[in-house]
Design an enzyme around this catalytic site. Structure first.
Site, PDB file in Angstrom:
ATOM      1  N   LYS A  60      -0.801  14.855  10.176  1.00  0.00           N
ATOM      2  CA  LYS A  60      -1.531  13.588  10.393  1.00  0.00           C
ATOM      3  C   LYS A  60      -0.617  12.599  11.122  1.00  0.00           C
ATOM      4  O   LYS A  60      -1.025  11.969  12.096  1.00  0.00           O
ATOM      5  CB  LYS A  60      -2.007  13.000   9.059  1.00  0.00           C
ATOM      6  CG  LYS A  60      -2.754  11.675   9.249  1.00  0.00           C
ATOM      7  CD  LYS A  60      -3.166  10.968   7.976  1.00  0.00           C
ATOM      8  CE  LYS A  60      -3.648   9.549   8.305  1.00  0.00           C
ATOM      9  NZ  LYS A  60      -3.838   8.684   7.133  1.00  0.00           N
ATOM     10  N   ASP A 118      -1.543  -3.137  10.546  1.00  0.00           N
ATOM     11  CA  ASP A 118      -2.944  -3.433  10.256  1.00  0.00           C
ATOM     12  C   ASP A 118      -3.789  -2.415  11.000  1.00  0.00           C
ATOM     13  O   ASP A 118      -3.532  -2.116  12.173  1.00  0.00           O
ATOM     14  CB  ASP A 118      -3.310  -4.869  10.648  1.00  0.00           C
ATOM     15  CG  ASP A 118      -4.481  -5.356   9.791  1.00  0.00           C
ATOM     16  OD1 ASP A 118      -4.453  -5.151   8.561  1.00  0.00           O
ATOM     17  OD2 ASP A 118      -5.444  -5.917  10.348  1.00  0.00           O
ATOM     18  N   TYR A 174     -10.372   6.206   4.614  1.00  0.00           N
ATOM     19  CA  TYR A 174     -11.489   6.896   5.255  1.00  0.00           C
ATOM     20  C   TYR A 174     -11.128   8.316   5.693  1.00  0.00           C
ATOM     21  O   TYR A 174     -11.935   8.981   6.344  1.00  0.00           O
ATOM     22  CB  TYR A 174     -11.935   6.101   6.484  1.00  0.00           C
ATOM     23  CG  TYR A 174     -12.481   4.715   6.178  1.00  0.00           C
ATOM     24  CD1 TYR A 174     -13.821   4.543   5.832  1.00  0.00           C
ATOM     25  CD2 TYR A 174     -11.672   3.585   6.228  1.00  0.00           C
ATOM     26  CE1 TYR A 174     -14.341   3.284   5.563  1.00  0.00           C
ATOM     27  CE2 TYR A 174     -12.173   2.312   5.961  1.00  0.00           C
ATOM     28  CZ  TYR A 174     -13.503   2.175   5.625  1.00  0.00           C
ATOM     29  OH  TYR A 174     -14.017   0.919   5.357  1.00  0.00           O
ATOM     30  N   ASP A 175      -9.922   8.787   5.395  1.00  0.00           N
ATOM     31  CA  ASP A 175      -9.482  10.104   5.878  1.00  0.00           C
ATOM     32  C   ASP A 175     -10.461  11.249   5.578  1.00  0.00           C
ATOM     33  O   ASP A 175     -10.648  12.121   6.435  1.00  0.00           O
ATOM     34  CB  ASP A 175      -8.103  10.460   5.312  1.00  0.00           C
ATOM     35  CG  ASP A 175      -6.972   9.753   6.057  1.00  0.00           C
ATOM     36  OD1 ASP A 175      -7.222   9.181   7.125  1.00  0.00           O
ATOM     37  OD2 ASP A 175      -5.839   9.778   5.551  1.00  0.00           O
ATOM     38  N   LYS A 232       0.351   3.847   2.847  1.00  0.00           N
ATOM     39  CA  LYS A 232       1.008   3.490   4.120  1.00  0.00           C
ATOM     40  C   LYS A 232       2.519   3.660   3.992  1.00  0.00           C
ATOM     41  O   LYS A 232       3.179   4.140   4.926  1.00  0.00           O
ATOM     42  CB  LYS A 232       0.707   2.032   4.485  1.00  0.00           C
ATOM     43  CG  LYS A 232      -0.690   1.782   4.986  1.00  0.00           C
ATOM     44  CD  LYS A 232      -0.786   0.347   5.499  1.00  0.00           C
ATOM     45  CE  LYS A 232      -2.199   0.023   5.907  1.00  0.00           C
ATOM     46  NZ  LYS A 232      -2.333  -1.369   6.360  1.00  0.00           N
ATOM     47  N   HIS A 264      -3.327   7.421  14.590  1.00  0.00           N
ATOM     48  CA  HIS A 264      -3.175   6.027  15.047  1.00  0.00           C
ATOM     49  C   HIS A 264      -1.847   5.435  14.568  1.00  0.00           C
ATOM     50  O   HIS A 264      -1.096   4.860  15.339  1.00  0.00           O
ATOM     51  CB  HIS A 264      -4.355   5.215  14.502  1.00  0.00           C
ATOM     52  CG  HIS A 264      -4.606   5.413  13.027  1.00  0.00           C
ATOM     53  ND1 HIS A 264      -4.912   6.648  12.479  1.00  0.00           N
ATOM     54  CD2 HIS A 264      -4.513   4.578  11.978  1.00  0.00           C
ATOM     55  CE1 HIS A 264      -5.040   6.542  11.188  1.00  0.00           C
ATOM     56  NE2 HIS A 264      -4.786   5.297  10.833  1.00  0.00           N
ATOM     57  N   ARG A 265      -1.564   5.587  13.274  1.00  0.00           N
ATOM     58  CA  ARG A 265      -0.331   5.012  12.714  1.00  0.00           C
ATOM     59  C   ARG A 265       0.892   5.740  13.251  1.00  0.00           C
ATOM     60  O   ARG A 265       1.883   5.105  13.618  1.00  0.00           O
ATOM     61  CB  ARG A 265      -0.366   5.092  11.172  1.00  0.00           C
ATOM     62  CG  ARG A 265       0.893   4.512  10.495  1.00  0.00           C
ATOM     63  CD  ARG A 265       0.711   4.332   8.996  1.00  0.00           C
ATOM     64  NE  ARG A 265      -0.391   3.435   8.737  1.00  0.00           N
ATOM     65  CZ  ARG A 265      -1.619   3.816   8.346  1.00  0.00           C
ATOM     66  NH1 ARG A 265      -1.871   5.087   8.106  1.00  0.00           N
ATOM     67  NH2 ARG A 265      -2.589   2.933   8.173  1.00  0.00           N
ATOM     68  N   ASN A 282       0.850  -1.196   0.000  1.00  0.00           N
ATOM     69  CA  ASN A 282       0.000   0.000   0.000  1.00  0.00           C
ATOM     70  C   ASN A 282       0.891   1.254   0.000  1.00  0.00           C
ATOM     71  O   ASN A 282       1.576   1.543   0.983  1.00  0.00           O
ATOM     72  CB  ASN A 282      -0.898  -0.043   1.252  1.00  0.00           C
ATOM     73  CG  ASN A 282      -1.824   1.155   1.328  1.00  0.00           C
ATOM     74  OD1 ASN A 282      -1.446   2.272   0.976  1.00  0.00           O
ATOM     75  ND2 ASN A 282      -3.033   0.925   1.800  1.00  0.00           N
TER      76      ASN A 282
HETATM   77  P1  IMP Z   1      -5.510  -2.370   6.205  1.00  0.00           P
HETATM   78  O1  IMP Z   1      -4.738  -2.057   7.422  1.00  0.00           O
HETATM   79  O2  IMP Z   1      -4.653  -2.322   4.990  1.00  0.00           O
HETATM   80  O3  IMP Z   1      -6.287  -3.663   6.327  1.00  0.00           O
HETATM   81  O4  IMP Z   1      -6.539  -1.194   6.003  1.00  0.00           O
HETATM   82  C1  IMP Z   1      -7.849  -1.215   6.476  1.00  0.00           C
HETATM   83  C2  IMP Z   1      -8.712  -0.194   5.794  1.00  0.00           C
HETATM   84  O5  IMP Z   1      -8.603   1.017   6.502  1.00  0.00           O
HETATM   85  C3  IMP Z   1      -8.376   0.115   4.340  1.00  0.00           C
HETATM   86  O6  IMP Z   1      -9.590   0.339   3.647  1.00  0.00           O
HETATM   87  C4  IMP Z   1      -7.590   1.378   4.408  1.00  0.00           C
HETATM   88  O7  IMP Z   1      -7.796   2.162   3.302  1.00  0.00           O
HETATM   89  C5  IMP Z   1      -8.157   2.032   5.651  1.00  0.00           C
HETATM   90  N1  IMP Z   1      -7.090   2.775   6.315  1.00  0.00           N
HETATM   91  C6  IMP Z   1      -5.938   2.262   6.824  1.00  0.00           C
HETATM   92  N2  IMP Z   1      -5.209   3.258   7.361  1.00  0.00           N
HETATM   93  C7  IMP Z   1      -5.916   4.393   7.174  1.00  0.00           C
HETATM   94  C8  IMP Z   1      -5.656   5.752   7.498  1.00  0.00           C
HETATM   95  O8  IMP Z   1      -4.612   6.126   8.046  1.00  0.00           O
HETATM   96  N3  IMP Z   1      -6.627   6.625   7.159  1.00  0.00           N
HETATM   97  C9  IMP Z   1      -7.775   6.258   6.538  1.00  0.00           C
HETATM   98  N4  IMP Z   1      -8.047   5.015   6.195  1.00  0.00           N
HETATM   99  C10 IMP Z   1      -7.122   4.081   6.517  1.00  0.00           C
END
Ligand code: IMP
Length: 201
Positions: free
Chosen positions: A174, A69, A153-154, A12, A179-180, A9
């Protein structure tokens, strides 16, 4: 030091690279290795999925590996979509599909009941030793999307202290509060102790 980020991704990758940009760390991705498999995210928790991604690619490459995740937990939806956030609108859902579905599900829900949080788990494994780090941030799901930055979802994740959605924040901002970003801060603290890593600036 080279660390493999177990994620294709690019959004990320960008955030994680920015976070460690002042450290002596080179972030590799699966594209730097031929023929690495896709890891199926079939765990019931963020911890399971992050750990599985990190452990699998570490075993195949021998390189210290991190994986992220993330889930969006919406109070009105009893914590959904949570660990299923990526597939909320279906197996091949785009960011837009997921946002559209969330807006639909919360149609008519009043401001006070639109609370939500992002939760991120970073798993890090080096020489077979695995640790996890968590970051959380509270916000609200806005009724309409705003902002062009970020991803996922930002555009609908509104943070009261900022008076903005995540998609209206600069990447650095951000990363400072998200969270990240918070999970990565905890991981970097661990790294500093583990390998006495220093800042390059
Ligand atoms: P995953 O961690 O790749 O499984 O992501 C889970 C879902 O949450 C995906 O649809 C991502 O686009 C969304 N997502 C993950 N991190 C973020 C973020 O920092 N902001 C907004 N959406 C996120």
């Amino acid at each position: 030091m080279k660390i493999l980020l177990a994620s294709r991704n690019r959004d990320k990758q960008r955030e994680i690279r920015e976070k460690v940009s002042s450290l002596h760390i080179e972030i590799l991705t699966p594209d730097d290795f031929p023929d690495l498999p896709e890891v199926v995210e079939d765990g019931d928790t963020l911890e399971e999925n992050a750990s599985k991604k990190a452990r699998t690619l570490h075993q195949l490459t021998g390189v210290p590996t991190i994986a992220d995740d993330t889930g969006l937990e919406v109070d009105f939806l009893n914590g959904q979509p949570g660990v299923y956030s990526a597939r909320y609108a279906g197996p091949d859902a785009t960011y837009q599909d997921n946002v559209d579905k969330l807006i639909r599900e919360l149609q008519g829900v009043p401001e006070g009941q639109r609370g939500a949080r992002f939760r991120c788990v970073i798993a890090y494994i080096r020489d077979g030793q695995l640790n996890t780090f968590e970051g959380k941030v509270d916000g609200f799901i806005s009724k309409t999307p705003a902002g062009e930055s970020g991803f996922g979802y930002d555009p609908v994740f509104y943070v009261s202290d900022e008076g903005k959605t995540f998609a209206e924040l600069q990447l650095e901002r951000k990363n400072a509060i998200s969270h990240r970003g918070l999970a990565l801060d905890a991981w970097v603290d661990h790294l500093r102790k583990e390998i006495h890593i220093t800042d390059s600036k």
